[in-house]
Design an enzyme around this catalytic site. Structure first.
Site, PDB file in Angstrom:
ATOM      1  N   LYS A   1       0.838  -1.200   0.000  1.00  0.00           N
ATOM      2  CA  LYS A   1       0.000   0.000   0.000  1.00  0.00           C
ATOM      3  C   LYS A   1       0.871   1.248   0.000  1.00  0.00           C
ATOM      4  O   LYS A   1       1.890   1.313   0.698  1.00  0.00           O
ATOM      5  CB  LYS A   1      -0.915  -0.032   1.227  1.00  0.00           C
ATOM      6  CG  LYS A   1      -1.969   1.054   1.289  1.00  0.00           C
ATOM      7  CD  LYS A   1      -2.864   0.839   2.512  1.00  0.00           C
ATOM      8  CE  LYS A   1      -3.914   1.915   2.672  1.00  0.00           C
ATOM      9  NZ  LYS A   1      -4.751   1.696   3.885  1.00  0.00           N
TER      10      LYS A   1
ATOM     11  N   SER B   1      -9.959  -0.504   7.113  1.00  0.00           N
ATOM     12  CA  SER B   1      -9.259  -0.290   5.850  1.00  0.00           C
ATOM     13  C   SER B   1      -8.636  -1.542   5.241  1.00  0.00           C
ATOM     14  O   SER B   1      -8.234  -1.524   4.084  1.00  0.00           O
ATOM     15  CB  SER B   1      -8.184   0.787   6.013  1.00  0.00           C
ATOM     16  OG  SER B   1      -8.786   2.050   6.159  1.00  0.00           O
TER      17      SER B   1
ATOM     18  N   SER C   1      -9.477   1.957   3.255  1.00  0.00           N
ATOM     19  CA  SER C   1      -8.585   2.688   2.387  1.00  0.00           C
ATOM     20  C   SER C   1      -7.641   1.797   1.568  1.00  0.00           C
ATOM     21  O   SER C   1      -6.998   2.271   0.635  1.00  0.00           O
ATOM     22  CB  SER C   1      -7.754   3.668   3.226  1.00  0.00           C
ATOM     23  OG  SER C   1      -6.957   2.984   4.177  1.00  0.00           O
TER      24      SER C   1
END
Length: 463
Positions: free
Chosen positions: A80, A179, A155
């Site tokens: 990420k 997330s 996210s």
């Protein structure tokens, strides 16, 4: 051997270790898959093929010397874009940070490298990783490969979308309010938020916000099988002295009876019928696997915990966060902050932490009696993409539905999303929560649920 990108991480690592397949072949297949499908979903926003192949060559060279490259030998994984990876920008979805280049790996990234993983690419996130939708002004929008009209989650939406589409075998994500768990839910795969202190973290490229004792943000894996989550958790959780909150706790705890508490409607969530049906189906799967399932009418408080977690997350330094979002101009980040202002501002840290101690104590006592809890991931099916920006009513509906995702981190507990099926082509799944550092209980129950079926994956993105 073709379509290596389809294999579970555990199977691919075994093939590479036994030299039936080379790490370079696996990396080449992963890069080809990325090239084939990423333009449709925009899940990976930065990758360097020559570096990917060089990593694979090092794994093959280690094997040729008779060395063990690690449990993830040659397995392509994604990272990420909100954590440091040496030589890459830690943008966290911000134009303002597009040139913030990391000089060293975040501990979780370093642990994946030490375990033999090949870092395939950087995955997208909403600006400041604020939302359950993945779009920003620097990398653009990420699409859900199962249905582009619904959110890929957030996210870690890029990680969820990439993993579901076969770009990498394991996706790294972070979870402060769902997330990891929500992108897994939305994309029809599995995702684990570990206990605070299980996986080390530290970003040197950016000013650090507190990790463990305040906002409880943790890294965790997304994968297409529960077995791969186990493998990833073991690799990601190795010691790193840079994280003062890391704890040397074994991955396997003492045996406990196979008992699960089911709560369909925790603290007034009022989930939609499809979510309720998924929970009852998961309970039946557990019973068929020999688990005892007890249905409870409610859990200890979650609404208050979610409100306080939001306060810790957004209220601590609210004005500075708002100023940054206004400078960035990202509409999603601004909607998140402005929509929650009344909940989080003004902020009283001492009062919030004192109340957290009381509520956490109540939850720990509850989990002493009910070591595994089965409950919704969300009160609704995955939302239409960008639904939180439609109007005020839609914004509030999203935040209400995500109750369990926001509340569980407030107590520092582990949570696992297990995907169970599809409603049309929209994924649905369930969440398992357990005592601190008992991810093994979540994973054991998750394997029993997974055995009853899940959406096919990896998949080709649909239009």
């Amino acid at each position: 051997m073709t379509d290596l990108w389809r294999l579970p991480a555990a199977d691919l690592a075994a093939l590479i270790k036994s030299k039936q397949v080379s790490a370079k072949e696996a990396a080449t297949a992963a890069l080809a898959r990325l090239d084939a499908v990423n333009p449709k979903i925009n899940a990976v926003i930065d990758h360097r093929p020559e570096e990917v192949l060089a990593q694979a060559d090092r794994t093959d060279a280690a094997l040729a010397r008779g060395e063990d490259p690690g449990p993830l030998a040659g397995v392509p994984v994604t990272i990420k874009v909100n954590v440091d990876q040496a030589g890459f920008a830690t943008t966290n979805g911000l134009k303002l940070q597009k040139d913030v280049i990391a000089k060293a790996n975040n501990p979780v990234v370093e642990n994946l490298v030490r375990a033999g993983a090949v870092l395939l690419g950087r995955t997208n996130t909403p600006a400041v990783s604020y939302r359950w939708f993945t779009s920003n002004l620097v990398h653009g929008d990420t699409k859900n490969p199962r249905d582009p009209s619904i959110t890929p989650g957030g996210s870690s939406g890029g990680a969820g979308s990439a993993t579901a589409a076969g770009i990498g075998h394991i996706g790294h994500g972070t979870d402060i309010a769902g997330s990891v768990r929500y992108p897994a839910y939305a994309c029809g795969i599995h995702g684990l938020r570990p206990t605070v202190g299980r996986i080390p973290a530290f970003n040197a490229a950016l000013p650090e916000r507190p990790i463990g004792p305040q906002i409880s943000a943790v890294s965790g894996p997304l994968a297409r099988t529960v077995k791969d989550l186990r493998l990833a958790l073991a690799a990601m959780s190795a010691r790193d002295v840079r994280d003062p909150w890391w704890m040397p706790v074994p991955l396997e705890g003492p045996p406990l009876p196979k008992r699960v508490a089911l709560c369909v409607d925790p603290d007034g969530l009022n989930p939609v019928p499809e979510v309720q049906a998924a929970l009852r189906d998961a309970a039946k799967r557990l019973e068929r696997a020999g688990w005892i399932v007890e249905e409870l009418k409610d859990t200890p408080p979650m609404q208050e915990a979610a409100q306080l977690q939001t306060r810790l997350w957004l209220g601590d330094g609210y004005e500075a966060q708002l100023a940054l979002a206004e400078k960035e101009g990202d509409p999603g980040a601004l909607a998140c902050l402005r929509g929650n202002r009344a909940k989080v501002h003004p902020f009283d840290l001492s009062q919030t932490l004192t109340r957290r101690a009381t509520l956490t104590r109540e939850w720990l006592m509850f989990l002493e009696q009910h070591p595994v809890l089965l409950l919704p991931v969300s009160g609704e099916l995955p939302f239409p993409d960008q639904f939180d920006r439609k109007d005020e009513a839609s914004f509030q509906r999203v935040w209400h539905a995500q109750l369990t995702q926001i509340a569980i981190p407030f107590f520092g507990l582990p949570g696992l999303t297990v995907s169970t099926g599809l409603v049309g082509r929209v994924p649905v799944g369930v969440q398992l929560v357990s005592q601190r550092f008992r991810e093994d209980l979540c994973l054991a129950a998750g394997e029993a649920i997974e055995a009853g079926g899940m959406p096919p994956s990896p998949i080709d993105p649909v239009s």
